[in-house]
Motif scaffolding. Structure first.
Motif, PDB file in Angstrom:
ATOM      1  N   PRO A 137     -13.434   7.261  -4.473  1.00  0.00           N
ATOM      2  CA  PRO A 137     -13.615   6.523  -3.215  1.00  0.00           C
ATOM      3  C   PRO A 137     -12.681   5.326  -3.124  1.00  0.00           C
ATOM      4  CG  PRO A 137     -15.665   6.534  -4.521  1.00  0.00           C
ATOM      5  CD  PRO A 137     -14.646   7.272  -5.313  1.00  0.00           C
ATOM      6  N   TYR A 138     -12.116   4.933  -4.284  1.00  0.00           N
ATOM      7  CA  TYR A 138     -11.198   3.795  -4.303  1.00  0.00           C
ATOM      8  C   TYR A 138      -9.739   4.240  -4.310  1.00  0.00           C
ATOM      9  CZ  TYR A 138     -15.445   1.296  -5.225  1.00  0.00           C
ATOM     10  OH  TYR A 138     -16.712   0.788  -5.123  1.00  0.00           O
ATOM     11  N   SER A 139      -9.516   5.542  -4.079  1.00  0.00           N
ATOM     12  CA  SER A 139      -8.136   6.017  -3.975  1.00  0.00           C
ATOM     13  C   SER A 139      -7.521   5.435  -2.711  1.00  0.00           C
ATOM     14  CB  SER A 139      -8.115   7.538  -3.873  1.00  0.00           C
ATOM     15  OG  SER A 139      -8.653   8.129  -5.024  1.00  0.00           O
ATOM     16  N   GLY A 140      -6.191   5.450  -2.654  1.00  0.00           N
ATOM     17  CA  GLY A 140      -5.497   4.947  -1.471  1.00  0.00           C
ATOM     18  C   GLY A 140      -6.005   5.661  -0.226  1.00  0.00           C
ATOM     19  N   VAL A 141      -6.200   4.894   0.845  1.00  0.00           N
ATOM     20  CA  VAL A 141      -6.871   5.445   2.021  1.00  0.00           C
ATOM     21  C   VAL A 141      -6.091   6.616   2.632  1.00  0.00           C
ATOM     22  CG1 VAL A 141      -5.885   3.806   3.705  1.00  0.00           C
ATOM     23  CG2 VAL A 141      -8.138   4.801   4.087  1.00  0.00           C
TER      24      VAL A 141
ATOM     25  N   LEU B  16      -5.722   0.041  10.533  1.00  0.00           N
ATOM     26  CA  LEU B  16      -6.184   1.318   9.979  1.00  0.00           C
ATOM     27  C   LEU B  16      -6.473   2.304  11.115  1.00  0.00           C
ATOM     28  CD1 LEU B  16      -6.802   2.887   7.465  1.00  0.00           C
ATOM     29  CD2 LEU B  16      -9.055   1.823   7.370  1.00  0.00           C
TER      30      LEU B  16
ATOM     31  N   GLY C  38     -15.427  -6.902  -1.061  1.00  0.00           N
ATOM     32  CA  GLY C  38     -14.199  -7.257  -1.791  1.00  0.00           C
ATOM     33  C   GLY C  38     -12.927  -6.954  -1.031  1.00  0.00           C
ATOM     34  N   ASP C  39     -13.037  -6.278   0.114  1.00  0.00           N
ATOM     35  CA  ASP C  39     -11.825  -5.929   0.870  1.00  0.00           C
ATOM     36  C   ASP C  39     -11.211  -7.161   1.528  1.00  0.00           C
ATOM     37  OD1 ASP C  39     -11.829  -3.282   0.329  1.00  0.00           O
ATOM     38  OD2 ASP C  39     -11.952  -2.617   2.424  1.00  0.00           O
ATOM     39  N   ILE C  40      -9.898  -7.127   1.646  1.00  0.00           N
ATOM     40  CA  ILE C  40      -9.242  -8.174   2.423  1.00  0.00           C
ATOM     41  C   ILE C  40      -9.079  -7.660   3.850  1.00  0.00           C
ATOM     42  CG2 ILE C  40      -8.070  -9.277   0.514  1.00  0.00           C
ATOM     43  CD1 ILE C  40      -5.548  -7.715   1.310  1.00  0.00           C
TER      44      ILE C  40
ATOM     45  N   ASN D 255       0.842  -1.214   0.000  1.00  0.00           N
ATOM     46  CA  ASN D 255       0.000   0.000   0.000  1.00  0.00           C
ATOM     47  C   ASN D 255       0.872   1.257   0.000  1.00  0.00           C
ATOM     48  OD1 ASN D 255      -1.755  -2.278   1.011  1.00  0.00           O
ATOM     49  ND2 ASN D 255      -3.259  -0.644   0.837  1.00  0.00           N
TER      50      ASN D 255
ATOM     51  N   ARG E 170      -2.685  -3.247   7.120  1.00  0.00           N
ATOM     52  CA  ARG E 170      -2.017  -3.128   5.828  1.00  0.00           C
ATOM     53  C   ARG E 170      -0.541  -2.815   6.061  1.00  0.00           C
ATOM     54  NH1 ARG E 170      -6.293  -4.676   4.680  1.00  0.00           N
ATOM     55  NH2 ARG E 170      -7.761  -4.008   3.066  1.00  0.00           N
TER      56      ARG E 170
ATOM     57  N   GLN F 191      -8.651  -3.747  10.481  1.00  0.00           N
ATOM     58  CA  GLN F 191      -7.959  -4.285   9.300  1.00  0.00           C
ATOM     59  C   GLN F 191      -6.520  -3.745   9.257  1.00  0.00           C
ATOM     60  OE1 GLN F 191     -10.496  -1.995   9.333  1.00  0.00           O
ATOM     61  NE2 GLN F 191     -10.924  -1.219   7.282  1.00  0.00           N
TER      62      GLN F 191
ATOM     63  N   PHE G 159     -14.191  11.439   7.995  1.00  0.00           N
ATOM     64  CA  PHE G 159     -13.645  10.286   7.278  1.00  0.00           C
ATOM     65  C   PHE G 159     -14.567   9.089   7.481  1.00  0.00           C
ATOM     66  CE2 PHE G 159     -11.098   6.356   7.510  1.00  0.00           C
ATOM     67  CZ  PHE G 159     -10.701   6.304   6.181  1.00  0.00           C
ATOM     68  N   ILE G 160     -14.907   8.425   6.372  1.00  0.00           N
ATOM     69  CA  ILE G 160     -15.756   7.236   6.480  1.00  0.00           C
ATOM     70  C   ILE G 160     -14.872   6.004   6.585  1.00  0.00           C
ATOM     71  CG2 ILE G 160     -17.480   5.814   5.311  1.00  0.00           C
ATOM     72  CD1 ILE G 160     -18.606   8.473   4.193  1.00  0.00           C
ATOM     73  N   LEU G 161     -14.969   5.352   7.721  1.00  0.00           N
ATOM     74  CA  LEU G 161     -14.171   4.150   7.990  1.00  0.00           C
ATOM     75  C   LEU G 161     -15.020   2.917   7.683  1.00  0.00           C
ATOM     76  CD1 LEU G 161     -11.768   2.618   9.300  1.00  0.00           C
ATOM     77  CD2 LEU G 161     -12.852   3.035  11.513  1.00  0.00           C
ATOM     78  N   PHE G 162     -14.531   2.122   6.724  1.00  0.00           N
ATOM     79  CA  PHE G 162     -15.244   0.885   6.386  1.00  0.00           C
ATOM     80  C   PHE G 162     -14.783  -0.224   7.325  1.00  0.00           C
ATOM     81  CE2 PHE G 162     -14.865   3.011   2.079  1.00  0.00           C
ATOM     82  CZ  PHE G 162     -16.149   3.533   2.106  1.00  0.00           C
TER      83      PHE G 162
HETATM   84  C1  UD1 Z   1      -6.770  -2.221  -2.602  1.00  0.00           C
HETATM   85  C2  UD1 Z   1      -7.336  -1.345  -3.724  1.00  0.00           C
HETATM   86  C3  UD1 Z   1      -8.844  -1.533  -3.827  1.00  0.00           C
HETATM   87  C4  UD1 Z   1      -9.171  -3.017  -3.989  1.00  0.00           C
HETATM   88  C5  UD1 Z   1      -8.546  -3.806  -2.832  1.00  0.00           C
HETATM   89  C6  UD1 Z   1      -8.736  -5.308  -3.022  1.00  0.00           C
HETATM   90  C7  UD1 Z   1      -6.120   0.719  -4.041  1.00  0.00           C
HETATM   91  C8  UD1 Z   1      -5.984   2.152  -3.683  1.00  0.00           C
HETATM   92  N1  UD1 Z   1      -7.098   0.038  -3.434  1.00  0.00           N
HETATM   93  O1  UD1 Z   1      -7.356  -1.829  -1.429  1.00  0.00           O
HETATM   94  O2  UD1 Z   1      -9.326  -0.818  -4.950  1.00  0.00           O
HETATM   95  O3  UD1 Z   1     -10.557  -3.204  -3.992  1.00  0.00           O
HETATM   96  O4  UD1 Z   1      -7.123  -3.571  -2.804  1.00  0.00           O
HETATM   97  O5  UD1 Z   1      -8.273  -5.954  -1.901  1.00  0.00           O
HETATM   98  O6  UD1 Z   1      -5.394   0.193  -4.866  1.00  0.00           O
HETATM   99  N2  UD1 Z   1     -10.923   2.588   3.661  1.00  0.00           N
HETATM  100  C9  UD1 Z   1     -11.778   3.283   4.503  1.00  0.00           C
HETATM  101  N3  UD1 Z   1     -12.316   4.462   4.046  1.00  0.00           N
HETATM  102  C10 UD1 Z   1     -12.013   4.969   2.799  1.00  0.00           C
HETATM  103  C11 UD1 Z   1     -11.135   4.252   1.965  1.00  0.00           C
HETATM  104  C12 UD1 Z   1     -10.606   3.052   2.434  1.00  0.00           C
HETATM  105  O7  UD1 Z   1     -12.070   2.857   5.616  1.00  0.00           O
HETATM  106  O8  UD1 Z   1     -12.528   6.036   2.468  1.00  0.00           O
HETATM  107  C13 UD1 Z   1     -10.350   1.311   4.156  1.00  0.00           C
HETATM  108  C14 UD1 Z   1     -10.609   0.155   3.207  1.00  0.00           C
HETATM  109  O9  UD1 Z   1     -11.867  -0.401   3.438  1.00  0.00           O
HETATM  110  C15 UD1 Z   1      -9.445  -0.772   3.564  1.00  0.00           C
HETATM  111  C16 UD1 Z   1      -8.314   0.185   3.988  1.00  0.00           C
HETATM  112  O10 UD1 Z   1      -8.945   1.445   4.226  1.00  0.00           O
HETATM  113  O11 UD1 Z   1      -9.774  -1.605   4.625  1.00  0.00           O
HETATM  114  C17 UD1 Z   1      -7.271   0.394   2.914  1.00  0.00           C
HETATM  115  O12 UD1 Z   1      -7.939   0.739   1.699  1.00  0.00           O
HETATM  116  P1  UD1 Z   1      -7.159   1.036   0.327  1.00  0.00           P
HETATM  117  O13 UD1 Z   1      -6.231   2.162   0.529  1.00  0.00           O
HETATM  118  O14 UD1 Z   1      -8.162   1.139  -0.755  1.00  0.00           O
HETATM  119  O15 UD1 Z   1      -6.231  -0.250   0.145  1.00  0.00           O
HETATM  120  P2  UD1 Z   1      -6.672  -1.790  -0.015  1.00  0.00           P
HETATM  121  O16 UD1 Z   1      -7.756  -2.169   0.913  1.00  0.00           O
HETATM  122  O17 UD1 Z   1      -5.427  -2.577   0.089  1.00  0.00           O
END
Ligand code: UD1
Length: 315
Positions: free
Chosen positions: A186-190, A255, A280-282, A175, A219, A217, A209-212
């Protein structure tokens, strides 16, 4: 002295690499279609930099490029970098992410005297296999068109070394975060999203900030300057040829801990709103980086240090 080609050189990671190569006095040719990258990421006044707006999924662009220039090294970072976009548009993604790679490999093979071809792959190739840490020989389970094409590209890249003697290396980025990462989707790096919200709050806007999920989790967040270091290392070290390496810090962080650390660094009280786990998140991911360390990799930035540098650049 010879040119260095950086595909995707106007993008987030590519532009940091280009800057460092220019600092080292290299002649750099950037090819980028500006779909994700921006010319503003590049010092276009630098006489050692040539920018070409072009698409690597177009074979004639690659052919013309290699007819015009010869290269000593190639860093291939150009790709549809959004996993979500690859799910929406698998065919377009494939044309860029796999076919584009093969066009480049073929051109590099024909040039004959390339010193190194470095390919930017992704931790996405591991998918959701729960075994941790992720080792280069861990099970591969690519789940999206993005991950499938990254893995297929990796195999092409590595086997071009065995089949044709092209000195190739593939790097699986974990990451990556840092200055210049685009927070707009919304799929940008967190980390880019949190930074954007902190900045909004700093400017007196109403932001949260919206935490999923619950924030548990984990990383392996690696600062972009360490990713540049990894690229340079494998482009110089002969032992890297023909190998695949993870690029991370080797440390995991939840996170929630990352958010708390960032809030402390910025001194900004960012409201957190919890939502359901993103589909789809890991759950957990971190890299074993002992292979890269064995050839000299030393990550310089802990998450706290990287976030400090990132935040200081925002204010
Ligand atoms: C990466 C990919 C994502 C893909 C996933 C599959 C990138 C930037 N993301 O996600 O597209 O679906 O692998 O495993 O390449 N989060 C929040 N709030 C936000 C954004 C993210 O809580 O607004 C959380 C996510 O749910 C996740 C964590 O932050 O648990 C990291 O998210 P992200 O930066 O997208 O990285 P990956 O989860 O590794």
């Amino acid at each position: 002295m010879g040119n260095i080609l950086v595909t995707g050189g106007a993008g987030f990671i590519g532009s940091h690499l280009v800057k460092e190569l220019l600092n080292l006095g290299e002649n750099v040719i950037v090819v980028d279609n500006l779909s994700m990258g921006s010319k503003e990421n590049l010092d276009l006044n630098n006489k050692n930099l040539t920018f070409i707006e072009g698409d690597i999924s177009n074979q004639s662009t690659i052919t013309e490029l290699f007819n015009t220039y010869t290269f000593k090294k190639i860093f291939h970072l150009g790709a549809v970098a959004s996993v979500a976009a690859s799910v929406e548009h698998p065919l377009e993604t494939h044309l860029t992410n796999l076919e584009g790679t093969i066009y480049l490999l073929e051109a590099a093979r024909k040039q004959k005297d390339i010193e190194r071809f470095v390919f930017a792959s992704s931790a996405a190739v591991y998918g959701d296999d729960p075994a941790l840490p992720k080792r280069e020989n861990s099970p591969i389970k690519p789940l999206t068109p993005y991950a499938i094409d990254k893995y297929a590209s990796e195999r092409y890249v590595i086997n071009y070394s065995k089949l044709y003697g092209l000195p190739t290396v593939a790097l699986r980025f974990f990451n990556v975060y840092g200055i210049g990462q685009n927070p707009s989707s919304p799929y940008s790096g967190v980390v880019s999203i949190i930074t954007d919200r902190l900045k909004k709050k700093l400017n007196g806007e109403d932001a949260s900030f919206i935490l999923f999920g619950d924030g548990s989790q984990t990383r392996d967040f690696v600062f972009v300057k360490d990713v540049v270091q990894a690229n340079l290392l494998v482009s110089n070290n002969k032992d890297a040829i023909g190998n695949v390496y993870n690029v991370g810090t080797g440390e995991k962080i939840s996170l929630m801990d990352l958010i708390s650390t960032y809030i402390k660094i910025s001194g900004i009280d960012l409201p957190i709103k919890k939502e359901a786990v993103r589909s789809g998140d890991i759950k957990d991911s971190y890299a074993d980086v002992s292979a890269l360390k064995s050839i000299g990799f030393m990550p310089e930035f802990t998450v706290e240090e990287g976030l400090k540098v990132y935040w200081e650049h925002q204010i």
